[in-house]
Write a protein that holds these residues in place. Structure first.
Motif, PDB file in Angstrom:
ATOM      1  N   LEU A 126      24.523 -44.521 -46.974  1.00 13.63           N
ATOM      2  CA  LEU A 126      24.167 -43.157 -46.623  1.00 13.63           C
ATOM      3  C   LEU A 126      22.672 -42.946 -46.383  1.00 13.63           C
ATOM      4  CD1 LEU A 126      25.368 -40.380 -46.148  1.00 13.63           C
ATOM      5  CD2 LEU A 126      25.002 -39.893 -48.560  1.00 13.63           C
ATOM      6  N   PRO A 127      21.755 -43.449 -47.212  1.00  8.90           N
ATOM      7  CA  PRO A 127      20.328 -43.202 -46.949  1.00  8.90           C
ATOM      8  C   PRO A 127      19.864 -43.737 -45.594  1.00  8.90           C
ATOM      9  CG  PRO A 127      20.630 -43.976 -49.176  1.00  8.90           C
ATOM     10  CD  PRO A 127      21.956 -44.109 -48.487  1.00  8.90           C
ATOM     11  N   SER A 128      20.304 -44.912 -45.202  1.00 11.07           N
ATOM     12  CA  SER A 128      19.890 -45.438 -43.896  1.00 11.07           C
ATOM     13  C   SER A 128      20.474 -44.611 -42.763  1.00 11.07           C
ATOM     14  CB  SER A 128      20.288 -46.903 -43.757  1.00 11.07           C
ATOM     15  OG  SER A 128      21.702 -47.022 -43.837  1.00 11.07           O
ATOM     16  N   HIS A 129      21.661 -44.094 -42.941  1.00 13.70           N
ATOM     17  CA  HIS A 129      22.271 -43.245 -41.914  1.00 13.70           C
ATOM     18  C   HIS A 129      21.514 -41.926 -41.786  1.00 13.70           C
ATOM     19  CE1 HIS A 129      25.361 -41.634 -39.342  1.00 13.70           C
ATOM     20  NE2 HIS A 129      25.426 -40.569 -40.109  1.00 13.70           N
ATOM     21  N   MET A 130      21.023 -41.401 -42.883  1.00 13.65           N
ATOM     22  CA  MET A 130      20.285 -40.143 -42.843  1.00 13.65           C
ATOM     23  C   MET A 130      18.930 -40.320 -42.176  1.00 13.65           C
ATOM     24  SD  MET A 130      21.285 -38.579 -46.555  1.00 13.65           S
ATOM     25  CE  MET A 130      20.348 -37.080 -46.336  1.00 13.65           C
TER      26      MET A 130
END
Length: 137
Positions: A31-35
């Motif tokens: 999730l953090p890399s996608h955000m």
């Protein structure tokens, strides 16, 4: 009745609850890399209006440099850089004269970018912004 008592009556923490927690943890790792993806894929590169004489190789005079064609096609902004969202309606040949002044730029008729934009691809070769609004030749 407390939650711990209720959990004990339901059978405690079993295989299903353990797999459910592991599945949620695995998906949250990505999730953090996608955000942060939009910081790079949706960047707005430097751009200017598409101008027929400047960007159409068939209409460009061969005796003028790219900088000269840019000067007669795109008006300058307050920082002496080409404006990003305006262009001259017609080529301003008088700006090639050595005594051309900034007053000549403001007198010429300009228009908004009606044919699209040309993007600087030196930093980002492709962005969402540049792909959504390609120039219309």
């Amino acid at each position: 009745m407390a939650f711990s008592e209720l959990l004990e009556r339901a059978g405690g923490v079993g295989l299903f609850q353990t797999l459910q927690v592991l599945t949620l943890l695995l998906t949250s790792v990505f999730l953090p890399s996608h955000m942060l993806l939009d910081n790079f894929s949706a960047a707005t590169p430097g751009h200017r209006c598409w101008a027929r004489m400047l960007d159409s190789s068939s209409e460009a005079p061969t005796n003028l440099t790219h900088e000269a064609l840019l000067l007669i096609s795109i008006p300058r902004g307050p920082n002496r850089e080409p404006q990003q969202c305006r262009r001259f309606r017609h080529p301003q040949w008088q700006l090639l004269a050595p005594n051309a002044t900034a007053a000549n730029w403001s007198e010429a008729a300009t228009e908004p970018c009606v044919d699209g934009w040309v993007y600087d691809r030196s930093t980002f070769t492709s962005t969402v912004v540049a792909e959504v609004s390609p120039p219309r030749p």
